[in-house]
Write an enzyme that holds these catalytic residues in place. Structure first.
Site, PDB file in Angstrom:
ATOM      1  N   CYS A 173       0.869  -1.180   0.000  1.00 42.11           N
ATOM      2  CA  CYS A 173       0.000   0.000   0.000  1.00 42.11           C
ATOM      3  C   CYS A 173       0.901   1.225   0.000  1.00 42.11           C
ATOM      4  O   CYS A 173       2.093   1.146   0.217  1.00 42.11           O
ATOM      5  CB  CYS A 173      -0.878   0.011   1.244  1.00 42.11           C
ATOM      6  SG  CYS A 173      -1.939  -1.410   1.397  1.00 42.11           S
ATOM      7  N   ARG A 177       1.859   1.341  -5.976  1.00 45.93           N
ATOM      8  CA  ARG A 177       1.918   0.419  -4.837  1.00 45.93           C
ATOM      9  C   ARG A 177       0.541  -0.140  -4.492  1.00 45.93           C
ATOM     10  O   ARG A 177       0.420  -1.140  -3.802  1.00 45.93           O
ATOM     11  CB  ARG A 177       2.495   1.112  -3.606  1.00 45.93           C
ATOM     12  CG  ARG A 177       3.925   1.548  -3.709  1.00 45.93           C
ATOM     13  CD  ARG A 177       4.389   2.195  -2.435  1.00 45.93           C
ATOM     14  NE  ARG A 177       4.324   1.269  -1.326  1.00 45.93           N
ATOM     15  CZ  ARG A 177       5.273   0.357  -1.073  1.00 45.93           C
ATOM     16  NH1 ARG A 177       6.325   0.284  -1.865  1.00 45.93           N
ATOM     17  NH2 ARG A 177       5.163  -0.473  -0.058  1.00 45.93           N
ATOM     18  N   TRP A 229      -3.669  -1.625  -1.445  1.00 42.85           N
ATOM     19  CA  TRP A 229      -3.612  -2.879  -2.211  1.00 42.85           C
ATOM     20  C   TRP A 229      -4.160  -3.923  -1.250  1.00 42.85           C
ATOM     21  O   TRP A 229      -3.482  -4.348  -0.327  1.00 42.85           O
ATOM     22  CB  TRP A 229      -2.176  -3.215  -2.613  1.00 42.85           C
ATOM     23  CG  TRP A 229      -2.067  -4.516  -3.353  1.00 42.85           C
ATOM     24  CD1 TRP A 229      -1.769  -5.744  -2.839  1.00 42.85           C
ATOM     25  CD2 TRP A 229      -2.300  -4.744  -4.729  1.00 42.85           C
ATOM     26  NE1 TRP A 229      -1.799  -6.706  -3.802  1.00 42.85           N
ATOM     27  CE2 TRP A 229      -2.119  -6.128  -4.990  1.00 42.85           C
ATOM     28  CE3 TRP A 229      -2.649  -3.928  -5.792  1.00 42.85           C
ATOM     29  CZ2 TRP A 229      -2.277  -6.688  -6.245  1.00 42.85           C
ATOM     30  CZ3 TRP A 229      -2.791  -4.490  -7.046  1.00 42.85           C
ATOM     31  CH2 TRP A 229      -2.607  -5.847  -7.267  1.00 42.85           C
ATOM     32  N   ASN A 253       0.502  -0.393   6.104  1.00 44.29           N
ATOM     33  CA  ASN A 253       0.911  -1.277   5.020  1.00 44.29           C
ATOM     34  C   ASN A 253       1.530  -2.502   5.667  1.00 44.29           C
ATOM     35  O   ASN A 253       2.371  -2.376   6.559  1.00 44.29           O
ATOM     36  CB  ASN A 253       1.939  -0.583   4.120  1.00 44.29           C
ATOM     37  CG  ASN A 253       2.467  -1.530   3.048  1.00 44.29           C
ATOM     38  OD1 ASN A 253       1.755  -2.423   2.598  1.00 44.29           O
ATOM     39  ND2 ASN A 253       3.714  -1.350   2.663  1.00 44.29           N
ATOM     40  N   GLY A 254       1.083  -3.695   5.264  1.00 50.49           N
ATOM     41  CA  GLY A 254       1.650  -4.937   5.807  1.00 50.49           C
ATOM     42  C   GLY A 254       0.533  -5.913   6.135  1.00 50.49           C
ATOM     43  O   GLY A 254      -0.595  -5.757   5.699  1.00 50.49           O
ATOM     44  N   GLU A 302       8.321 -21.553 -18.954  1.00 55.46           N
ATOM     45  CA  GLU A 302       8.226 -20.178 -18.404  1.00 55.46           C
ATOM     46  C   GLU A 302       9.398 -19.329 -18.895  1.00 55.46           C
ATOM     47  O   GLU A 302       9.227 -18.181 -19.291  1.00 55.46           O
ATOM     48  CB  GLU A 302       8.185 -20.235 -16.884  1.00 55.46           C
ATOM     49  CG  GLU A 302       8.229 -18.901 -16.173  1.00 55.46           C
ATOM     50  CD  GLU A 302       7.093 -17.945 -16.529  1.00 55.46           C
ATOM     51  OE1 GLU A 302       6.131 -18.366 -17.185  1.00 55.46           O
ATOM     52  OE2 GLU A 302       7.213 -16.746 -16.191  1.00 55.46           O
ATOM     53  N   LYS A 361       8.959 -15.898 -21.040  1.00 53.55           N
ATOM     54  CA  LYS A 361       9.564 -14.625 -20.626  1.00 53.55           C
ATOM     55  C   LYS A 361      10.399 -14.040 -21.767  1.00 53.55           C
ATOM     56  O   LYS A 361      10.299 -12.873 -22.104  1.00 53.55           O
ATOM     57  CB  LYS A 361      10.448 -14.831 -19.393  1.00 53.55           C
ATOM     58  CG  LYS A 361       9.706 -15.087 -18.104  1.00 53.55           C
ATOM     59  CD  LYS A 361       9.153 -13.850 -17.470  1.00 53.55           C
ATOM     60  CE  LYS A 361       7.681 -13.593 -17.557  1.00 53.55           C
ATOM     61  NZ  LYS A 361       6.685 -14.559 -17.548  1.00 53.55           N
ATOM     62  N   GLU A 364       8.230 -12.907 -24.819  1.00 53.50           N
ATOM     63  CA  GLU A 364       7.266 -11.800 -24.660  1.00 53.50           C
ATOM     64  C   GLU A 364       7.956 -10.461 -24.414  1.00 53.50           C
ATOM     65  O   GLU A 364       7.338  -9.421 -24.630  1.00 53.50           O
ATOM     66  CB  GLU A 364       6.245 -12.095 -23.567  1.00 53.50           C
ATOM     67  CG  GLU A 364       6.759 -12.163 -22.160  1.00 53.50           C
ATOM     68  CD  GLU A 364       5.623 -12.354 -21.140  1.00 53.50           C
ATOM     69  OE1 GLU A 364       4.520 -11.860 -21.357  1.00 53.50           O
ATOM     70  OE2 GLU A 364       5.867 -13.016 -20.126  1.00 53.50           O
ATOM     71  N   HIS A 402      12.482 -36.384 -30.367  1.00 55.53           N
ATOM     72  CA  HIS A 402      11.290 -36.706 -31.169  1.00 55.53           C
ATOM     73  C   HIS A 402      10.961 -35.602 -32.161  1.00 55.53           C
ATOM     74  O   HIS A 402       9.817 -35.397 -32.524  1.00 55.53           O
ATOM     75  CB  HIS A 402      10.106 -36.951 -30.224  1.00 55.53           C
ATOM     76  CG  HIS A 402      10.324 -38.101 -29.292  1.00 55.53           C
ATOM     77  ND1 HIS A 402      10.280 -39.416 -29.691  1.00 55.53           N
ATOM     78  CD2 HIS A 402      10.676 -38.118 -27.976  1.00 55.53           C
ATOM     79  CE1 HIS A 402      10.557 -40.202 -28.661  1.00 55.53           C
ATOM     80  NE2 HIS A 402      10.798 -39.441 -27.612  1.00 55.53           N
ATOM     81  N   LYS A 415      -1.421  -6.276 -19.536  1.00 53.49           N
ATOM     82  CA  LYS A 415      -1.131  -6.904 -18.245  1.00 53.49           C
ATOM     83  C   LYS A 415      -2.230  -7.892 -17.869  1.00 53.49           C
ATOM     84  O   LYS A 415      -1.991  -8.932 -17.289  1.00 53.49           O
ATOM     85  CB  LYS A 415      -1.005  -5.855 -17.141  1.00 53.49           C
ATOM     86  CG  LYS A 415      -0.643  -6.422 -15.779  1.00 53.49           C
ATOM     87  CD  LYS A 415       0.655  -7.210 -15.807  1.00 53.49           C
ATOM     88  CE  LYS A 415       0.942  -7.926 -14.527  1.00 53.49           C
ATOM     89  NZ  LYS A 415       2.068  -8.884 -14.671  1.00 53.49           N
TER      90      LYS A 415
HETATM   91  C1  AGP Z   1       3.000 -13.656 -18.287  1.00 54.01           C
HETATM   92  O1  AGP Z   1       4.282 -13.056 -18.255  1.00 54.01           O
HETATM   93  C2  AGP Z   1       2.058 -12.952 -19.234  1.00 54.01           C
HETATM   94  N1  AGP Z   1       1.930 -11.590 -18.896  1.00 54.01           N
HETATM   95  C3  AGP Z   1       0.739 -13.700 -19.427  1.00 54.01           C
HETATM   96  O2  AGP Z   1       1.054 -14.965 -19.954  1.00 54.01           O
HETATM   97  C4  AGP Z   1      -0.112 -13.918 -18.143  1.00 54.01           C
HETATM   98  O3  AGP Z   1       0.509 -14.849 -17.307  1.00 54.01           O
HETATM   99  C5  AGP Z   1      -1.486 -14.477 -18.586  1.00 54.01           C
HETATM  100  O4  AGP Z   1      -2.113 -13.514 -19.402  1.00 54.01           O
HETATM  101  C6  AGP Z   1      -2.384 -14.833 -17.417  1.00 54.01           C
HETATM  102  O5  AGP Z   1      -2.672 -13.688 -16.657  1.00 54.01           O
HETATM  103  P1  AGP Z   1      -3.331 -13.889 -15.197  1.00 54.01           P
HETATM  104  O6  AGP Z   1      -2.334 -14.613 -14.363  1.00 54.01           O
HETATM  105  O7  AGP Z   1      -3.577 -12.488 -14.704  1.00 54.01           O
HETATM  106  O8  AGP Z   1      -4.592 -14.673 -15.370  1.00 54.01           O
END
Ligand code: AGP
Length: 613
Positions: A2, A27, A75, A101-102, A486, A490, A493, A509, A608
């Site tokens: 927060c 925050r 938050w 905050n906490g 993962e 990363k 993207e 394969h 996001k």
């Molecule tokens: C992850 O780095 C991406 N931004 C994306 O794959 C994300 O994980 C996915 O859109 C799911 O989002 P969520 O966890 O908010 O559901």
């Protein structure tokens, strides 16, 4: 996390606090509030939503002739983001007011104790317990009352406090949550959760340490040890950051800041939920009965993107320790296939935002088919948490960077907690094993905290030979295979390099046809029970001149016979490798993307939270 701001001085307080809160919106931004002292009383404004909603509410009070006050952007961790739960919170008299905050871990027992004494609560927050507890000790010495209250509190807190009967004094206390003080040449005193809130007014910052309390008046700021009451001498530090840099705490990007926040995010996620002595796990908001957990004979995990990788790791853990079959689905596939779901199936969604359209549609369908639904989520009060039967919150704080980092490792920590919890409920975990797993989880944040600075420097040098590659492979086995996925996600993207993650055993394969002396392959090769198999796969890559980067266990000299590009990581419990081995993959993608001049925090074409199909 927060945002807290406090001020006492010669300026009009409302604009100072609002400007400070604007600098701290990153925050927390699900609700906000402000309190100031005017005409012998406290004036308080609070509202749900972003700071702009609070500014609209305050309207012409912006010129209130007041010179002391507190503000907060929230938050949510306990209690949905509503006006009633927004800070500041007051005691029964309405004269004692606090922003926090906490996480107050023992807030529930304290609340019951205070209610039994007649205290009346108006919110569901842990914060409100703090202000009533101080009230309970308060006679005429506020500092003493705060000190006594703190002896009863467990958890993390940074708070600003104000009492209408001491209208020239702010109190600030810090333990395991950030809080800084500011002073300016006019003699004003400032409190803030983070430096950016101070920079419009001063660059003279005093860093409050854990266990310290500040008593702040105009032209007089004193810091004490909050237990002994002994005075602590503090010196101001001159901050050279500009405001934009400071929102990232000096980091170049939010993503890098969030990578480095992972130890705190993991600690906050497990805080108050696991007993180190017994290994027992408590998940307060899960809202399903022991009988519910014993009646299920299958679990479906549904998620997207990085959260789907969490689900893939969780499958290994749940099947191994809770002995229950687990299906993992990408949400956009889950919702369109012929699901064999009924009331003996538990469906768990994983989502940082709690708003991802495909995942949301998935849990709605699962509920229609009779399944109980739990969600692992980072945003209190998000749609998924309101529609699920129960929630296991990650407490990673706002994740601003589009590429998920601290939310992912916090999801893994939360799922590991859930695995121990489920094993307990279903009687599949011996006490000894439970203690072993609990100890491993409790220690992993420390390991990562010690590792991060060294690792970032090593990887920044390592990428010299890789940042201009057009393709990249990531491979791993077992519980680390999802980490290969993962790492590849990363990299693609944020650097736009075509990267794929594969099960190491799958290369032969087909994908091994891609291997040549241009193809970099990052192999996750900890000394676990699949180590030899992984090394065999890596040798197959080496035999075809693949450019191998190995992430392995400190002291494993054999890796040097394969490649010079080695990232050594400390030996931890095998089940913690997915969390630990994610860190170098995150840093590798970050360093390559920045070297390529990409917009790390807001990569092209991405959002996001994907709230559309
Ligand atoms: C992850 O780095 C991406 N931004 C994306 O794959 C994300 O994980 C996915 O859109 C799911 O989002 P969520 O966890 O908010 O559901």
């Amino acid at each position: 996390m927060c945002g807290i701001v406090g001020y006492v001085g010669s300026r009009r307080v409302v604009p100072v606090i609002l400007e400070g809160l604007r600098k701290l919106e990153y925050r927390g931004y699900d609700s906000a509030g402000i309190v100031y002292y005017q005409d012998s009383k406290l004036i308080k404004y609070r509202c749900e939503g972003k700071l702009s909603a609070l500014e609209a509410l305050i309207d012409d009070a912006i010129i209130a002739p007041s010179h002391i006050g507190l503000g907060h952007t929230r938050w949510a961790t306990h209690g949905a983001p509503t006006t009633e739960n927004a800070h500041p919170h007051t005691d029964c008299t309405g004269e004692l007011v606090l922003v926090h905050n906490g996480i107050i871990e023992n807030y529930h027992s304290l609340r019951l104790e205070l209610q039994a004494k007649g205290h009346v609560f108006k919110s569901q927050t842990d914060t409100e317990v703090l202000v009533h507890l101080i009230e309970d000790y308060l006679e005429n010495d506020l500092v003493a009352a705060v000190q006594q209250a703190l002896t009863r509190v467990e958890g993390s807190y940074a708070f600003g406090l104000f009492w209408a009967q001491m209208p020239d004094t702010l109190i600030a206390v810090r333990k395991h949550s950030p809080l800084v003080l500011g002073v300016d040449e006019s003699g004003a005193g400032y409190i803030a959760s983070d430096i950016p809130a101070l920079l419009p007014y001063t660059n003279q910052v005093i860093f409050l340490e854990d266990g310290e309390m500040a008593v702040i008046k105009e032209n007089d700021m004193q810091v004490f040890d909050s237990v002994s009451g002994n005075r602590v001498q503090k010196e101001a530090t001159t901050i050279t950051w500009n405001a934009a840099m400071a929102e990232k705490a000096g980091y170049k990007h939010f993503m890098l800041k969030e990578i480095f926040e992972q130890p705190m995010a993991i600690r906050n996620t497990i805080s108050g939920r696991i007993n180190p002595e017994t290994g027992e796990v408590t998940l307060a908001e899960i809202n399903l009965s022991d009988e519910d957990f014993c009646n299920i004979d299958r679990i479906f995990l549904v998620a997207c993107g990085t959260s789907w990788h969490t689900a893939l790791v969780a499958k290994y853990w749940i099947e191994k320790y809770a002995k229950i079959p687990v299906d993992v689905d990408i949400a956009s596939e889950f919702r369109y296939r012929n699901l064999l779901i009924n009331d003996r199936v538990l469906t768990i969604s994983i989502s940082q935002s709690g708003e991802t359209a495909d995942t949301l549609a998935g849990i709605r369908l699962a509920k229609q088919l009779g399944s109980k639904v739990i969600t692992i989520c980072n945003v209190v009060g998000s749609t998924m948490t309101r529609e699920a039967d129960g929630t296991v919150y990650t407490h990673a704080g706002p994740e601003i960077g589009v590429a998920s980092t601290k939310a992912f490792t916090s999801q893994l920590a939360a799922f590991f907690l859930f695995t121990i919890f489920l094993g307990e409920k279903r009687g599949t975990l011996e006490t000894e094993k439970k203690l072993e797993l609990a100890a491993a989880l409790i220690d992993i944040a420390r390991v990562i905290e010690e590792l991060l600075p060294v690792l970032q420097e090593q990887i920044a040098q390592l990428i010299e030979g890789y940042y201009d590659c057009s393709d990249f492979l990531f491979v791993g086995r077992g519980v680390n295979f999802p980490i290969a996925l993962e790492g590849a996600l990363k990299l693609k993207e944020i650097s736009y390099i075509h990267a794929e993650g594969y099960a190491a055993g799958e290369l032969k394969h087909g994908p091994i046809a891609l291997i040549d002396n241009k193809m970099p392959v990052l192999a996750i090769a900890p000394q676990d029970d699949l180590y030899q198999k992984t090394i065999s796969n890596v040798e197959e890559i080496k035999a075809r001149q693949g450019r191998i980067i190995l992430i392995g266990t400190e002291g494993d000299k054999h890796l040097n016979t394969i490649t010079d590009a080695i990232i050594y990581l400390p030996k931890v419990h095998d089940e913690m490798n997915p969390i630990l081995y994610t860190i170098p993959a995150q840093l590798l993608s970050y360093e390559i993307a920045t070297m390529r001049g990409c917009d790390v925090d807001q990569p092209r074409n991405l959002a996001k939270s994907v709230t559309v199909e």
